[in-house]
Design a protein around this motif. Structure first.
Motif, PDB file in Angstrom:
ATOM      1  N   ARG B  55     -16.186   3.701   0.842  1.00  0.00           N
ATOM      2  CA  ARG B  55     -15.415   3.955  -0.205  1.00  0.00           C
ATOM      3  C   ARG B  55     -14.368   2.883  -0.430  1.00  0.00           C
ATOM      4  NH1 ARG B  55     -11.857   8.890   1.037  1.00  0.00           N
ATOM      5  NH2 ARG B  55     -10.281   7.744  -0.170  1.00  0.00           N
ATOM      6  N   GLN B  56     -13.824   2.360   0.865  1.00  0.00           N
ATOM      7  CA  GLN B  56     -12.830   1.254   0.643  1.00  0.00           C
ATOM      8  C   GLN B  56     -13.282  -0.105   0.069  1.00  0.00           C
ATOM      9  OE1 GLN B  56     -11.514  -0.184   4.333  1.00  0.00           O
ATOM     10  NE2 GLN B  56     -10.203  -1.492   3.470  1.00  0.00           N
ATOM     11  N   ASN B 222      -2.352  -6.054  -1.446  1.00  0.00           N
ATOM     12  CA  ASN B 222      -3.245  -6.119  -0.373  1.00  0.00           C
ATOM     13  C   ASN B 222      -3.504  -4.665   0.240  1.00  0.00           C
ATOM     14  OD1 ASN B 222      -3.846  -9.050  -1.045  1.00  0.00           O
ATOM     15  ND2 ASN B 222      -2.281  -9.492   0.429  1.00  0.00           N
ATOM     16  N   LEU B 223      -3.044  -3.713  -0.435  1.00  0.00           N
ATOM     17  CA  LEU B 223      -3.271  -2.350   0.302  1.00  0.00           C
ATOM     18  C   LEU B 223      -4.495  -1.717   0.305  1.00  0.00           C
ATOM     19  CD1 LEU B 223      -0.217  -0.092  -0.339  1.00  0.00           C
ATOM     20  CD2 LEU B 223      -1.032  -0.857   1.835  1.00  0.00           C
ATOM     21  N   PRO B 224      -5.601  -1.706   1.064  1.00  0.00           N
ATOM     22  CA  PRO B 224      -6.841  -1.072   0.854  1.00  0.00           C
ATOM     23  C   PRO B 224      -6.651   0.179   0.170  1.00  0.00           C
ATOM     24  CG  PRO B 224      -6.213  -1.587   3.188  1.00  0.00           C
ATOM     25  CD  PRO B 224      -5.051  -1.967   2.760  1.00  0.00           C
ATOM     26  N   PHE B 225      -7.556   0.493  -0.642  1.00  0.00           N
ATOM     27  CA  PHE B 225      -7.849   1.565  -1.670  1.00  0.00           C
ATOM     28  C   PHE B 225      -7.156   1.271  -3.072  1.00  0.00           C
ATOM     29  CE2 PHE B 225      -9.200   3.397   2.315  1.00  0.00           C
ATOM     30  CZ  PHE B 225     -10.339   3.942   1.969  1.00  0.00           C
ATOM     31  N   ARG B 226      -5.915   0.379  -2.942  1.00  0.00           N
ATOM     32  CA  ARG B 226      -4.859   0.456  -4.053  1.00  0.00           C
ATOM     33  C   ARG B 226      -4.850  -0.903  -4.455  1.00  0.00           C
ATOM     34  NH1 ARG B 226       0.237   3.837  -1.932  1.00  0.00           N
ATOM     35  NH2 ARG B 226      -1.033   3.978  -0.090  1.00  0.00           N
ATOM     36  N   GLU B 228      -6.227  -3.887  -2.938  1.00  0.00           N
ATOM     37  CA  GLU B 228      -6.968  -5.048  -2.299  1.00  0.00           C
ATOM     38  C   GLU B 228      -8.297  -5.340  -3.242  1.00  0.00           C
ATOM     39  OE1 GLU B 228      -8.449  -5.156   2.374  1.00  0.00           O
ATOM     40  OE2 GLU B 228      -9.524  -3.456   1.008  1.00  0.00           O
TER      41      GLU B 228
ATOM     42  N   PRO C 193       3.988  -0.209   1.463  1.00  0.00           N
ATOM     43  CA  PRO C 193       3.819  -0.747  -0.062  1.00  0.00           C
ATOM     44  C   PRO C 193       2.827  -1.816   0.130  1.00  0.00           C
ATOM     45  CG  PRO C 193       6.130  -1.361   0.702  1.00  0.00           C
ATOM     46  CD  PRO C 193       5.475  -0.615   1.862  1.00  0.00           C
ATOM     47  N   VAL C 194       3.015  -2.713   1.151  1.00  0.00           N
ATOM     48  CA  VAL C 194       2.382  -4.092   1.157  1.00  0.00           C
ATOM     49  C   VAL C 194       1.507  -4.468   2.329  1.00  0.00           C
ATOM     50  CG1 VAL C 194       2.705  -6.450   0.605  1.00  0.00           C
ATOM     51  CG2 VAL C 194       4.130  -5.077  -0.694  1.00  0.00           C
ATOM     52  N   LEU C 195       0.606  -4.601   2.423  1.00  0.00           N
ATOM     53  CA  LEU C 195      -0.144  -4.982   3.776  1.00  0.00           C
ATOM     54  C   LEU C 195      -0.723  -6.199   3.918  1.00  0.00           C
ATOM     55  CD1 LEU C 195      -0.709  -2.885   5.927  1.00  0.00           C
ATOM     56  CD2 LEU C 195      -2.964  -2.659   5.118  1.00  0.00           C
ATOM     57  N   ASP C 196      -0.024  -7.259   4.092  1.00  0.00           N
ATOM     58  CA  ASP C 196       0.057  -8.498   4.210  1.00  0.00           C
ATOM     59  C   ASP C 196      -1.309  -8.976   5.245  1.00  0.00           C
ATOM     60  OD1 ASP C 196       1.658 -10.252   2.436  1.00  0.00           O
ATOM     61  OD2 ASP C 196       2.967  -8.954   3.327  1.00  0.00           O
ATOM     62  N   LEU C 334      -6.333   5.406   6.875  1.00  0.00           N
ATOM     63  CA  LEU C 334      -6.218   4.574   5.477  1.00  0.00           C
ATOM     64  C   LEU C 334      -7.075   5.600   4.480  1.00  0.00           C
ATOM     65  CD1 LEU C 334      -7.142   0.913   5.726  1.00  0.00           C
ATOM     66  CD2 LEU C 334      -5.019   2.154   5.195  1.00  0.00           C
ATOM     67  N   ARG C 335      -8.297   6.160   4.826  1.00  0.00           N
ATOM     68  CA  ARG C 335      -9.058   7.004   3.934  1.00  0.00           C
ATOM     69  C   ARG C 335      -8.292   7.972   3.593  1.00  0.00           C
ATOM     70  NH1 ARG C 335     -14.826   5.623   4.613  1.00  0.00           N
ATOM     71  NH2 ARG C 335     -13.979   3.877   5.456  1.00  0.00           N
ATOM     72  N   ASN C 338      -5.416   7.789   1.236  1.00  0.00           N
ATOM     73  CA  ASN C 338      -5.840   7.558   0.022  1.00  0.00           C
ATOM     74  C   ASN C 338      -6.815   8.448  -0.653  1.00  0.00           C
ATOM     75  OD1 ASN C 338      -4.359   4.964  -0.893  1.00  0.00           O
ATOM     76  ND2 ASN C 338      -5.414   4.476   1.127  1.00  0.00           N
TER      77      ASN C 338
END
Lengths: 300, 270, 339
Positions: B55-56, B222-226, B228, C193-196, C334-335, C338
């Motif tokens: 999914r990701q 870089n947010l997974p699902f959004r 990335e 909001p930001v995942l570096d 994460l899943r 989202n």
């Protein structure tokens, strides 16, 4: 730009004015529309091109020339600049030769499998730089297929300069060839054939007939190839190992500086690459301008 | 062999040029890519499918393809306008503007990424004014589109420009003589002539955007699902020692692109 | 001003060249230290100190080549053949990978040097904006709906894994069950909001781009931000409990034996435990592993109620497999965020 048709101009004045007006309307856009279009184009280019360039140059010189200069001559930065130049000096000539040779084979001859060959040449263009890096790590890394053999022969490719050259050569392979192939196809081969019939040998024909014809495309291709080689980031990041002063190219060094909160220094090194981009563009425009002048001189 | 393959010609150098071309391409392009594909063949079909349809991963395809498509469309419209303005109109500074179009080709992507985020972050030169209206660009999907628009900008302009320069004015004049107004002439005469170049530029901008990494990682969240993109996901997988997963996604994208490319090449060099 | 004279220029060049060739009086060894992001400033100073020490004892110069990046990606590079003599990474799991995946070091590597091979330790704290406008006091404030949290991606950043485990450990202690800890951690990550990809990028996002209300950070990174990036712009909030982060070091046996650099590489790591180096670590906001030196920095480092990864998670291997591997707990978080 649009010239009035002389036939129309020579008819009686009473009729000319309205019809010329109508003629303008039919072959040109009204002034308001022109201005709007120019405005849209300039706004778009300002937002996407001028502003980023301004940011780079402004931030680089924000704290004065001395700070800028010190950032450039700092040993790690200097090493990164040297490495980038070395890579370019090797990769660009190799890809230049390849581009000319491939274009010759493809444009001057008919053979089976040609479209496959062209697809292969275009391929690096469509592959993500990080995938290029990944491919070479899988093949040549010490866990990869050729890795153990390379290690036992004391050959270091990945995480050393040859690996960086390899991925950059991969990524910049199409530039010269892509410029030349359509150009040479379009020019056909009659000129070469007549030169050969007149007794010149293959080399002479290439130097005296083909090369002058493709000169401008060739230079443009080299310029693009060079710019891309200097700026390649994703692929190099995967195979470089980021050893300061040794395997950091300029773009990687910029990232390093950025990550060390040395923003002015990061932009200073960036400004070098941006300046190079501008020089590149200037050279290209100059070549174009010369070409144009030569053409008009010929026509007159 | 060469002789059997090709039609006879007086021009020399067929064997050596083709031989070198094939040798160099084989060493630098074909073997490495074949290596990647072979590497993924080591996986079972189920593992491969799981890796490329997670999914990701699918979310990253959606972003990468979607943002690349939007960016290429923006470039199609504005690139056509820029090319038109540069070829047909006169204005001061035109030559400089024309030269600047190549900037994204020449400027390294990492530099572009840092510059763009400096501009469009909510504290940035432009971002702070947009922020007042609640518009955020950096670290959102819009940021990804901005970066991809930037890197794809020259393609449409540079493919359309030469065609527009060579375009026969006579056809336009004929159209005008026959009473068509300007709009009709543009729609019926100019646009069809430009269409192949427009499509080529669009395809190039799209392909380039799809693989872009350097400029996007700075400005995307870089947010997974959004936010990335697929190339970042490939890197992330490799960093976690999951080479098989990374190679599978890379190979999957590659096969899609090769098909697209072949379609395009067959149109381009007929 | 004299006109440019080619002959003089030539002479000067020759002289300069002669000097350049004659300068290296000392023999020089080169070793490579592959490290993670936030140690740049520390090792820059430490390398100079070690060079001086080695020159004094052995009469030989040591040139240390540094490589910095995300801890996981640095480990990957060493496994794939990056020629590291020593690695100084963010967490033991990444170092163990050198044994598990490429047999570059022995399985018992962590027992070879004192203090679990961690010459300096750190912990995870919260960095907030000046005046603490969102009134963030502890981990549970990060789960509030009105708080934006900055942390890097634990899949690629070593520091981010410590962040995640620290938050989880707090959730476990406060709410008493794995399920509650899961829900708690999920709430925090829903606020990100930001995942570096790496720790330094995350610091830039929080400091330079002013995104987020709280930044989960290495203690040393938080200090660096407070002291150097913007005095008076940030405050450190020490949470009620946090994890004891132990960044370990080791020599890479296969590489040093091949290159014949074992002696200097070993000395390089052992020197980390001397008083001089321990003070340097303290200066760069790492907690010295030597308690006596640590006491000198007592006013800098507040007492934190520590838990260790072994106590709460049963060691790095288990933690990694449960939480961070593909299909692990973090992926599930994460899943679900989202959905």
């Amino acid at each position: 730009m649009t010239t009035l048709n002389p036939a129309l101009g020579s008819s009686s004045p009473a009729q000319t004015r309205p019809s010329a007006h109508a003629w303008h309307r039919a072959t040109e856009e009204p002034a308001w529309l022109r201005r709007t279009l120019i405005g849209i184009a300039l706004t778009f280019l300002t937002i996407f091109l001028v502003l980023p360039l301004t940011v780079v140059l402004y931030s680089a010189f924000e704290q004065g020339l001395r700070v800028w200069y010190e950032a450039i001559v700092e040993p790690d930065a200097a090493a990164a600049i040297r490495l980038t130049l070395l890579v370019v000096l090797v990769v660009v000539p190799v890809n230049l030769v390849f581009g000319v040779v491939a274009a010759w084979a493809i444009a001057k001859f008919e053979f089976r499998g040609k479209s496959l060959l062209i697809t292969l040449i275009d391929l690096p263009f469509a592959i993500s730089p990080v995938v290029v890096g990944l491919i070479f790590v899988i093949l040549l890394g010490s866990q990869g297929w050729l890795g153990p053999w390379l290690a036992s022969n004391e050959m270091r490719i990945i995480f050393a300069v040859p690996g960086i050259m390899l991925v950059i050569a991969f990524g910049t392979l199409p530039f010269v060839a892509r410029e030349l192939i359509p150009l040479m196809q379009q020019q056909g081969k009659e000129e070469e054939e007549s030169s050969l019939t007149l007794g010149a040998n293959g080399w002479q024909t290439f130097w005296r007939v083909t090369l002058p014809n493709i000169k401008w495309g060739l230079i443009y291709g080299v310029i693009l190839c060079n710019a891309r080689a200097m700026g390649e980031f994703g692929a190099v990041a995967v195979v470089s190992g980021r050893i300061r002063g040794e395997t950091n190219t300029m773009p990687l060094h910029i990232e390093v500086l950025y990550n060390e909160y040395m923003f002015t220094a990061a932009f200073a090194v960036s400004s070098l690459l941006a300046a190079l981009a501008l020089v590149t563009i200037a050279v290209k425009s100059f070549v174009e301008w010369r070409e144009e002048r030569a053409r008009t001189a010929q026509q007159n | 062999m060469a002789i059997a393959l090709r039609q006879p010609s007086v021009i020399p150098g067929f064997g050596i040029t083709l031989g070198f071309t094939i040798f160099y391409l084989g060493l630098l392009i074909v073997i490495p890519i074949a290596g990647l594909l072979l590497y993924t063949l080591q996986m079972s079909w189920d593992d491969f499918w799981r890796a490329v349809s997670d999914r990701q991963v699918v979310a990253s395809y959606k972003l990468s393809f979607g943002a690349s498509l939007i960016a290429a469309l923006i470039n199609l419209v504005f690139g056509a306008i820029v090319a038109w303005v540069l070829v047909r109109y006169r204005f001061t500074g035109k030559r400089i503007v024309d030269a600047l179009v190549d900037l994204p080709f020449a400027m390294p992507t990492a530099v572009a990424g840092i510059a763009l985020v400096t501009l469009y972050a909510s504290t940035g030169w432009v971002g702070q004014y947009l922020n007042v209206y609640g518009i955020r660009i950096a670290y959102t999907q819009i940021g990804v589109i901005v970066a991809l628009t930037y890197i794809g900008l020259p393609f449409v302009v540079r493919t359309v420009q030469p065609v527009l320069e060579d375009l026969d004015k006579e056809a336009e004049e004929a159209s005008a003589i026959m009473g068509a107004n300007r709009f009709t002439t543009i729609r019926r005469v100019i646009l069809p002539a430009l269409l192949p170049a427009l499509l080529t530029g669009f395809a190039l901008a799209f392909a380039r955007a799809l693989g872009e990494y350097g400029s996007v990682i700075f400005i995307s969240g870089n947010l997974p699902f959004r936010t990335e993109i697929t190339p970042l996901l490939i890197v992330a997988k490799a960093e976690q020692f999951d080479y098989a997963g990374a190679a599978a996604i890379a190979a999957f994208l590659l096969l899609l692109l090769i098909n697209g490319l072949q379609w395009w090449a067959s149109r381009r060099y007929r | 001003m004299h006109a440019f004279q080619p002959r003089n220029f030539f002479k000067t060049s020759v002289a300069a060249l002669a000097v350049a060739v004659a300068v290296p009086v000392f023999a020089q060894t080169t070793i490579t230290n592959v490290s993670y992001d936030p140690t740049r400033e520390f090792y820059r100073e430490y390398n100079a100190a070690f060079d001086a020490h080695w020159q004094a004892t052995k009469g030989e110069r040591v040139n240390v080549r540094q490589s910095h990046g995300g801890s996981g990606s640095q480990a990957r590079a060493v496994i794939d053949g990056l020629d590291a003599d020593v690695v100084t990474l963010a967490l033991a799991y990444d170092v163990s990978a050198l044994h598990d995946r490429a047999d570059l070091i022995p399985a018992d590597w962590q027992a070879r040097l004192p203090s679990n091979s961690s010459p300096y330790t750190s912990t995870i704290v919260l960095l907030v904006r000046a005046g603490n406008p969102k009134n963030i006091k502890d981990w549970n404030d990060l789960a509030r709906d009105d708080v934006e949290v900055i942390t890097p991606n634990p899949k690629t950043s070593g520091g981010a894994r410590w962040n995640y485990l620290a938050a989880w450990g707090y959730g476990l202690k406060k709410y008493g069950s794995e399920e509650a800890a899961y829900e708690f951690t999920k709430k925090i990550y829903a606020n990100v909001p930001v995942l570096d990809p790496a720790a330094r990028g995350a610091t830039n996002t929080f400091v330079q781009r002013r995104i987020g209300d709280a930044f989960i950070a290495w203690e040393n990174e938080a200090f660096l931000a407070v002291e150097q990036l913007g005095r008076g712009e940030y405050e450190i909030v020490v949470p009620s409990v946090s994890i004891l982060a132990e960044p370990p070091v080791t020599i890479v046996d296969r590489n040093v034996d091949r290159k014949g650099t074992r002696e200097v590489a070993q000395a390089y790591l052992e020197f980390l435990y001397t008083d001089e180096a321990q003070r340097l670590a303290g200066k760069h906001f790492y907690r010295p592993s030597n308690p006596a030196i640590g006491a000198e920095f007592a006013d800098r480092f507040p007492d934190v109620n520590f838990f260790t990864i072994d106590e709460v998670f049963g060691g790095w291997k288990v933690a990694q497999e449960t939480h961070f591997n593909d299909g692990g707990v973090f992926d599930r978080i994460l899943r679900e965020i989202n959905q």
